[in-house]
Design an enzyme around this catalytic site. Structure first.
Site, PDB file in Angstrom:
ATOM      1  N   GLU A  70      -1.485   7.367   0.067  1.00  0.00           N
ATOM      2  CA  GLU A  70      -2.644   7.746  -0.743  1.00  0.00           C
ATOM      3  C   GLU A  70      -2.384   8.985  -1.587  1.00  0.00           C
ATOM      4  O   GLU A  70      -3.099   9.243  -2.555  1.00  0.00           O
ATOM      5  CB  GLU A  70      -3.889   7.949   0.131  1.00  0.00           C
ATOM      6  CG  GLU A  70      -3.727   8.909   1.308  1.00  0.00           C
ATOM      7  CD  GLU A  70      -3.181   8.241   2.576  1.00  0.00           C
ATOM      8  OE1 GLU A  70      -2.221   7.448   2.481  1.00  0.00           O
ATOM      9  OE2 GLU A  70      -3.713   8.524   3.657  1.00  0.00           O
ATOM     10  N   GLU A 129      10.596  16.493  14.837  1.00  0.00           N
ATOM     11  CA  GLU A 129      10.856  16.368  13.401  1.00  0.00           C
ATOM     12  C   GLU A 129       9.967  17.358  12.651  1.00  0.00           C
ATOM     13  O   GLU A 129       8.746  17.238  12.677  1.00  0.00           O
ATOM     14  CB  GLU A 129      10.547  14.931  12.948  1.00  0.00           C
ATOM     15  CG  GLU A 129      10.936  14.660  11.509  1.00  0.00           C
ATOM     16  CD  GLU A 129      10.501  13.277  11.026  1.00  0.00           C
ATOM     17  OE1 GLU A 129       9.340  12.881  11.280  1.00  0.00           O
ATOM     18  OE2 GLU A 129      11.314  12.595  10.391  1.00  0.00           O
ATOM     19  N   CYS A 131      13.572  11.448   5.930  1.00  0.00           N
ATOM     20  CA  CYS A 131      13.818  10.878   7.252  1.00  0.00           C
ATOM     21  C   CYS A 131      15.252  11.124   7.685  1.00  0.00           C
ATOM     22  O   CYS A 131      15.540  11.269   8.861  1.00  0.00           O
ATOM     23  CB  CYS A 131      13.502   9.397   7.251  1.00  0.00           C
ATOM     24  SG  CYS A 131      14.450   8.480   6.038  1.00  0.00           S
ATOM     25  N   LYS A 143       0.846  -1.197   0.000  1.00  0.00           N
ATOM     26  CA  LYS A 143       0.000   0.000   0.000  1.00  0.00           C
ATOM     27  C   LYS A 143       0.882   1.248   0.000  1.00  0.00           C
ATOM     28  O   LYS A 143       1.544   1.544   0.999  1.00  0.00           O
ATOM     29  CB  LYS A 143      -0.915   0.051   1.226  1.00  0.00           C
ATOM     30  CG  LYS A 143      -1.981   1.133   1.064  1.00  0.00           C
ATOM     31  CD  LYS A 143      -2.584   1.581   2.373  1.00  0.00           C
ATOM     32  CE  LYS A 143      -1.856   2.705   3.021  1.00  0.00           C
ATOM     33  NZ  LYS A 143      -1.773   3.968   2.245  1.00  0.00           N
ATOM     34  N   GLU A 193      10.551   1.674   9.885  1.00  0.00           N
ATOM     35  CA  GLU A 193      11.504   2.740   9.550  1.00  0.00           C
ATOM     36  C   GLU A 193      10.770   4.055   9.787  1.00  0.00           C
ATOM     37  O   GLU A 193       9.850   4.404   9.040  1.00  0.00           O
ATOM     38  CB  GLU A 193      11.918   2.642   8.072  1.00  0.00           C
ATOM     39  CG  GLU A 193      12.631   1.369   7.701  1.00  0.00           C
ATOM     40  CD  GLU A 193      13.996   1.246   8.341  1.00  0.00           C
ATOM     41  OE1 GLU A 193      14.570   2.280   8.742  1.00  0.00           O
ATOM     42  OE2 GLU A 193      14.474   0.106   8.462  1.00  0.00           O
TER      43      GLU A 193
HETATM   44  P1  NAD Z   1       2.572   8.537   7.645  1.00  0.00           P
HETATM   45  O1  NAD Z   1       2.978   7.772   8.840  1.00  0.00           O
HETATM   46  O2  NAD Z   1       1.542   9.568   7.786  1.00  0.00           O
HETATM   47  O3  NAD Z   1       2.042   7.548   6.497  1.00  0.00           O
HETATM   48  C1  NAD Z   1       2.839   6.487   6.004  1.00  0.00           C
HETATM   49  C2  NAD Z   1       1.934   5.394   5.446  1.00  0.00           C
HETATM   50  O4  NAD Z   1       1.156   4.843   6.497  1.00  0.00           O
HETATM   51  C3  NAD Z   1       0.952   5.868   4.393  1.00  0.00           C
HETATM   52  O5  NAD Z   1       0.873   4.904   3.357  1.00  0.00           O
HETATM   53  C4  NAD Z   1      -0.366   5.938   5.162  1.00  0.00           C
HETATM   54  O6  NAD Z   1      -1.504   5.764   4.353  1.00  0.00           O
HETATM   55  C5  NAD Z   1      -0.206   4.762   6.107  1.00  0.00           C
HETATM   56  N1  NAD Z   1      -1.047   4.814   7.303  1.00  0.00           N
HETATM   57  C6  NAD Z   1      -1.586   5.907   7.918  1.00  0.00           C
HETATM   58  N2  NAD Z   1      -2.289   5.523   8.994  1.00  0.00           N
HETATM   59  C7  NAD Z   1      -2.194   4.178   9.080  1.00  0.00           C
HETATM   60  C8  NAD Z   1      -2.704   3.199   9.990  1.00  0.00           C
HETATM   61  N3  NAD Z   1      -3.448   3.531  11.036  1.00  0.00           N
HETATM   62  N4  NAD Z   1      -2.385   1.904   9.771  1.00  0.00           N
HETATM   63  C9  NAD Z   1      -1.615   1.543   8.744  1.00  0.00           C
HETATM   64  N5  NAD Z   1      -1.118   2.413   7.829  1.00  0.00           N
HETATM   65  C10 NAD Z   1      -1.395   3.722   8.011  1.00  0.00           C
HETATM   66  O7  NAD Z   1       3.945   9.121   7.055  1.00  0.00           O
HETATM   67  P2  NAD Z   1       4.138  10.113   5.833  1.00  0.00           P
HETATM   68  O8  NAD Z   1       3.602  11.449   6.236  1.00  0.00           O
HETATM   69  O9  NAD Z   1       3.627   9.472   4.591  1.00  0.00           O
HETATM   70  O10 NAD Z   1       5.735  10.156   5.739  1.00  0.00           O
HETATM   71  C11 NAD Z   1       6.517  10.989   6.524  1.00  0.00           C
HETATM   72  C12 NAD Z   1       7.109  10.241   7.703  1.00  0.00           C
HETATM   73  O11 NAD Z   1       7.819   9.083   7.248  1.00  0.00           O
HETATM   74  C13 NAD Z   1       8.145  11.040   8.461  1.00  0.00           C
HETATM   75  O12 NAD Z   1       7.964  10.917   9.846  1.00  0.00           O
HETATM   76  C14 NAD Z   1       9.472  10.425   8.045  1.00  0.00           C
HETATM   77  O13 NAD Z   1      10.519  10.601   8.958  1.00  0.00           O
HETATM   78  C15 NAD Z   1       9.095   9.004   7.857  1.00  0.00           C
HETATM   79  N6  NAD Z   1      10.050   8.332   6.976  1.00  0.00           N
HETATM   80  C16 NAD Z   1      10.964   7.457   7.519  1.00  0.00           C
HETATM   81  C17 NAD Z   1      11.905   6.833   6.712  1.00  0.00           C
HETATM   82  C18 NAD Z   1      12.909   5.873   7.279  1.00  0.00           C
HETATM   83  O14 NAD Z   1      13.464   5.082   6.508  1.00  0.00           O
HETATM   84  N7  NAD Z   1      13.177   5.863   8.571  1.00  0.00           N
HETATM   85  C19 NAD Z   1      11.911   7.093   5.340  1.00  0.00           C
HETATM   86  C20 NAD Z   1      10.979   7.983   4.828  1.00  0.00           C
HETATM   87  C21 NAD Z   1      10.040   8.580   5.653  1.00  0.00           C
END
Ligand code: NAD
Length: 510
Positions: A195, A401, A301, A192, A267
């Site tokens: 979105e 962050e 990240c 997934k 991650e």
């Molecule tokens: P997010 O956590 O809002 O969403 C990530 C994914 O999780 C999306 O596909 C979203 O639809 C899904 N999601 C949301 N709620 C969920 C739930 N309840 N259950 C299951 N899935 C759910 O993150 P974002 O805003 O898309 O990305 C930014 C974040 O990602 C930042 O905090 C960044 O640091 C982190 N990030 C970490 C790494 C790493 O490798 N450590 C890499 C890239 C981004």
């Protein structure tokens, strides 16, 4: 008045129609049962970049069922590794052949510069090839030292059905840090994407079909975290979930997965410091700091959003970063020279601004930027490069962050202070050290709580090296042989040679 280098024009045309993204379940494209779709408005150009199927529980259930069946009947896990590797290598070839298509839609959906989308999507081919090489070379162990009547063999087996949930900041790269490794291991998957950036993941289905991946081995469901991601985290037919995203959602997933005790790899976020000692090469450090904070508009990240600098050189270093910032090319992502593009959503732009305002209210000094930015002809979903000095460890900006082009500057006097500041947040993704003294670098590298420590460089990455965080930046590792092993279960086989086993039950005849 900000004196920046801004590129307003483009050399690449905005696509004349939106990309249509559909689910890919059991080897077939499909729309949602209820016909629901969502539109993604391009952050940089304000046009509809894509229209994608918006799935619900029905699509998630169907995808999980397809992955379960495909795993249980062995159509992929029983295939010799050389044949799995051949499919993955073919996918890599197709990614490279389609880089321009992938990069254009990646830029339209994320707002990142086209050169970086090309690098992200084209570079991902190497992850697929490296995973293919692991499929052929990874193996277990044998033990012939346990006694002359015992031979033991340790094998690695695919863990089963893997849920893969990815964020919006590097949609194709992060997908490729997970999916080829899971497939190389013999797992089947449900994917997934975020979105708001579904299209390059949806496009990948074309390559999977052409490369000959059996039906049902990889299933892609488009839509929101709830209900799709939730189902992927709770479903009893899923054996493992690998998630990249925010720490908040990571915690929700970890709790959701607990009921079925599925394996969880996370991650998550970071507040990564580059620590600059007084003997550092300041030109090199300043350039790496500019790269570390402005790359992907700081929506990274691994963003080095915290600078911890020796107080003797702090003023000098900040002035160098300010001077370099004026030459960084901000603006239109559809120009090949642009280095920094748009912010992903208006809401996120507002959140970055709120962090900066709160920092100033808490006593930080705004040395540069500090406000949303309008780029002529493209609208206002941009943010000024921002540098906050006079930050102390107690201010929220020192540990939260921001995920934007915002640099916070803290100072230190001793190694112990530098380490205390480095380790003084709940995160532990990456850290960097700048010094010409090898002893300083080694001591820092060993004492920093982080999954990766860079010495006199920033964000160099290789498929061969494990990536991941400690503390609340995550659990488990991605890429490298350690990342590959996450998708495998280890089984010990103990074989007795001959009839040497002494009976446990003492019968009268024994
Ligand atoms: P997010 O956590 O809002 O969403 C990530 C994914 O999780 C999306 O596909 C979203 O639809 C899904 N999601 C949301 N709620 C969920 C739930 N309840 N259950 C299951 N899935 C759910 O993150 P974002 O805003 O898309 O990305 C930014 C974040 O990602 C930042 O905090 C960044 O640091 C982190 N990030 C970490 C790494 C790493 O490798 N450590 C890499 C890239 C981004």
């Amino acid at each position: 008045m900000l004196d920046l280098t801004v590129i307003t024009e483009a050399t690449i045309a905005v696509p004349n129609k939106p990309y249509r993204a559909r689910h890919f379940i059991a080897g077939a494209y499909c729309n949602s049962a209820d016909g629901a779709v969502s539109e993604r408005i391009s952050p940089s150009h304000g046009v509809v970049a894509s229209i994608s199927a918006k799935g619900g529980a029905a699509e998630a259930e169907a995808a999980i069922a397809a992955a379960r069946t495909a795993f249980d009947d062995g159509r992929w896990s029983d295939v010799p590794a050389r044949a799995r590797a051949k499919v993955l290598n073919k996918v890599a070839d197709l990614i490279e052949a389609n880089v321009e298509r992938l990069a254009l839609i990646e830029t339209m959906e994320t707002g990142k510069p086209i050169s970086q989308s090309r690098g992200e999507c084209g570079g991902a081919a190497d992850l697929w090839r490296y995973a293919a090489s692991l499929a052929r070379t990874s193996h277990g162990d044998s033990h012939n030292t346990l006694g002359k009547d015992i031979l033991a063999v340790v094998t690695k087996e695919p863990i089963g059905v893997v849920s893969i949930i990815t964020p919006w900041n590097f949609p194709f790269w992060i997908l490729s840090q997970k999916l080829p490794f899971a497939l190389a291991a013999g797992c089947t998957c449900v994917v997934k994407p975020s979105e708001i950036t579904p299209s390059t993941t949806a496009m990948l289905a074309e390559f999977l079909i052409e490369a000959g991946l059996p039906k049902g081995v990889c299933n892609i469901v488009l839509g929101a975290g709830n209900p799709i991601g939730s189902l992927m985290s709770t479903h009893s037919d899923v054996d493992m979930i690998t998630f990249t995203g925010s720490t908040g959602v990571g915690k929700i997933i970890s709790q959701a997965a607990a009921n079925t005790l599925k394996k969880v790899a996370l991650e998550l976020g970071g507040k990564n410091p580059q620590v600059v000692f007084s003997d550092a090469d300041l030109d090199q450090a300043a350039d790496a700091i500019a790269f570390g904070v402005y790359f992907n508009v700081g929506q990274c990240c691994n963003s080095s959003s915290r600078i911890i600098v020796h107080e003797d050189i702090a003023k000098d270093l900040v002035e160098r970063v300010v001077a370099l910032t004026r030459h960084v090319r901000f603006g239109n992502p559809l120009h090949p020279d642009t280095q920094v593009g748009a912010i992903v959503t208006p809401e996120h732009n507002g959140s970055i601004d709120a962090h900066v305002r709160a920092a100033v209210r808490a006593g930080a000094t705004l040395r540069l930027g500090g406000a949303p930015m309008v780029v002529d002809g493209l609208g206002q979903q941009f943010y000024q490069p921002t540098i906050l000095t006079g930050v102390t460890a107690e201010m929220p900006i020192a540990s939260s962050e921001v995920f934007g082009p915002v640099l916070t500057v803290l100072t230190f006097r001793t190694m112990d202070e530098a380490i205390a500041l480095t380790n003084g947040t709940t995160y532990g993704l990456s850290a960097g050290v700048w010094s010409e003294n090898v002893h300083t670098c080694l001591e820092f590298s060993r004492r920093a709580q982080a999954g990766t420590v860079w010495t006199n460089t920033w964000m160099d990455g290789f498929p061969e090296l494990a990536f991941g965080g400690v503390k609340q930046s995550g659990q488990g590792r991605e890429i490298g042989s350690y990342g590959y092993d996450e998708f495998l279960e280890v089984k010990s086989h103990v074989l007795r040679i001959g009839r040497t086993r002494a009976p446990w039950v003492k019968t009268p005849s024994a």
